[in-house]
Write an enzyme that holds these catalytic residues in place. Sequence first.
Site, short mmCIF file in Angstrom:
data_model
loop_
_atom_site.label_atom_id
_atom_site.label_comp_id
_atom_site.label_asym_id
_atom_site.label_seq_id
_atom_site.Cartn_x
_atom_site.Cartn_y
_atom_site.Cartn_z
N GLU A 117 0.08 -6.20 15.93
CA GLU A 117 1.08 -7.06 16.55
C GLU A 117 0.80 -7.25 18.03
OE1 GLU A 117 5.51 -7.26 15.49
OE2 GLU A 117 5.49 -6.06 17.34
N ASP A 123 4.94 -9.45 5.73
CA ASP A 123 5.14 -8.06 5.35
C ASP A 123 5.84 -8.00 4.00
OD1 ASP A 123 3.95 -7.18 7.63
OD2 ASP A 123 5.76 -6.32 8.54
N VAL A 124 5.63 -6.90 3.27
CA VAL A 124 6.19 -6.79 1.92
C VAL A 124 7.61 -6.24 1.91
CG1 VAL A 124 5.38 -4.42 1.46
CG2 VAL A 124 5.60 -6.07 -0.43
N ASP A 125 8.01 -5.51 2.93
CA ASP A 125 9.33 -4.87 2.93
C ASP A 125 10.40 -5.84 3.44
OD1 ASP A 125 8.06 -4.75 5.43
OD2 ASP A 125 9.17 -2.97 6.04
N VAL A 153 0.84 -1.20 0.00
CA VAL A 153 0.00 0.00 0.00
C VAL A 153 0.88 1.25 0.00
CG1 VAL A 153 -1.81 1.25 1.23
CG2 VAL A 153 -1.81 -1.26 1.22
N GLY A 154 0.46 2.25 -0.77
CA GLY A 154 1.24 3.48 -0.83
C GLY A 154 2.62 3.23 -1.39
N LYS A 155 3.63 3.83 -0.79
CA LYS A 155 4.99 3.69 -1.29
C LYS A 155 5.60 2.32 -1.00
CE LYS A 155 5.93 8.66 -1.08
NZ LYS A 155 6.77 9.74 -0.49
N TYR A 156 4.93 1.53 -0.17
CA TYR A 156 5.43 0.19 0.11
C TYR A 156 5.37 -0.72 -1.12
CZ TYR A 156 6.16 0.67 5.12
OH TYR A 156 6.66 1.04 6.36
#
Length: 336
Positions: free
Chosen positions: A286, A194-196, A106-109
């Site tokens: 979390e 998570d994508v990062d 989402v967004g810059k991710y």
Amino acid sequence: MLNLLFIVLLMGKQSSFLIQFPFVVQYKDKIMPLTICNLSSHNFMLISIFYIIFSQHSERSKVLLQHGVVTSWLAPIVWEGTFDSAVIDGIYKPLNVTIATTVFAVGKYITYLKDFLESAEKHYMVGYNINYYIFTDQPENIPAVTLAAGRSLWSLRVPAFNRWQEISLQRMSFIRKAIEEQIRKEASFIFCLDVDMRFDNHWGAEALGNLVAVIHPWFYQASRDSFPYERRPESLAYVHADEGDFYYGGAVFGGLIDEVYKLTGTCEEHLVIDKGKDIEAVWQEESHLNWYFIYNKPTKLLSMEYLWSDEKVKITELKVVRLSTIKKNLAAVRPN
């Protein structure tokens, strides 16, 4: 090499005590992985084998004994040296299981998605059927990545958010809804990631289990009183000072579809109730995830090999990094 075999005999009605590890059991003339047996609904004797391999005199064996390969409730903790990939693949691959994998870009991710997918195709569940479910506000910007046979990608649109915390707070709701409407029809297991992050080494079926958590890389050596649990009693994520086993990372969790559906549904409900009281848990979803794992023990824990961080100096006992959160400028990628 020293091979240790732990044999557990389980009998009786409504038995739910077992060591969850990807080995086979026989029930009603069927051979199946231990992780997909439902003990709560059957009256039978189960012989389960928890299989650990490590060098008798090696430094690695000291590390395994020091940090543990099994929890107090008999859930295995997966480290390098505690599994044989060939044995595990021999069990799971004939079953032709499909593993759902969710990520939020989402967004810059979304800029991290290409590296995530390309590294996953090299190291993540290689040889298995994978359905990637990409939650994004920019489906048109999903990068073109060549996927191996048996692997596919689905785009699920979500709104853009003004605060990065809102992405975290809404995540459980979106996953729960996607499981209900689509994923449970298409997969047996699910991992929510998570994508990062970037895969650097083998991540395979040894990670599969009924309910899987990962030990947080920043708190694996910390005492329980220093875990960043939610400490306000007003929140449904509240953890009393005398509670807790490990601090788990929210960047990786998974298991059987129905188990993760229950997890995300409970966390979603608690997040909604907290929001109605104008309370936001200290680490959003979390915090609620950690509360859930206190009262619903994971049947398998993944060591920090399965969730490391490029921000940390690699420790000597970490022989392999399988998945790592990459360094980034948070101010540049997160919404205000």
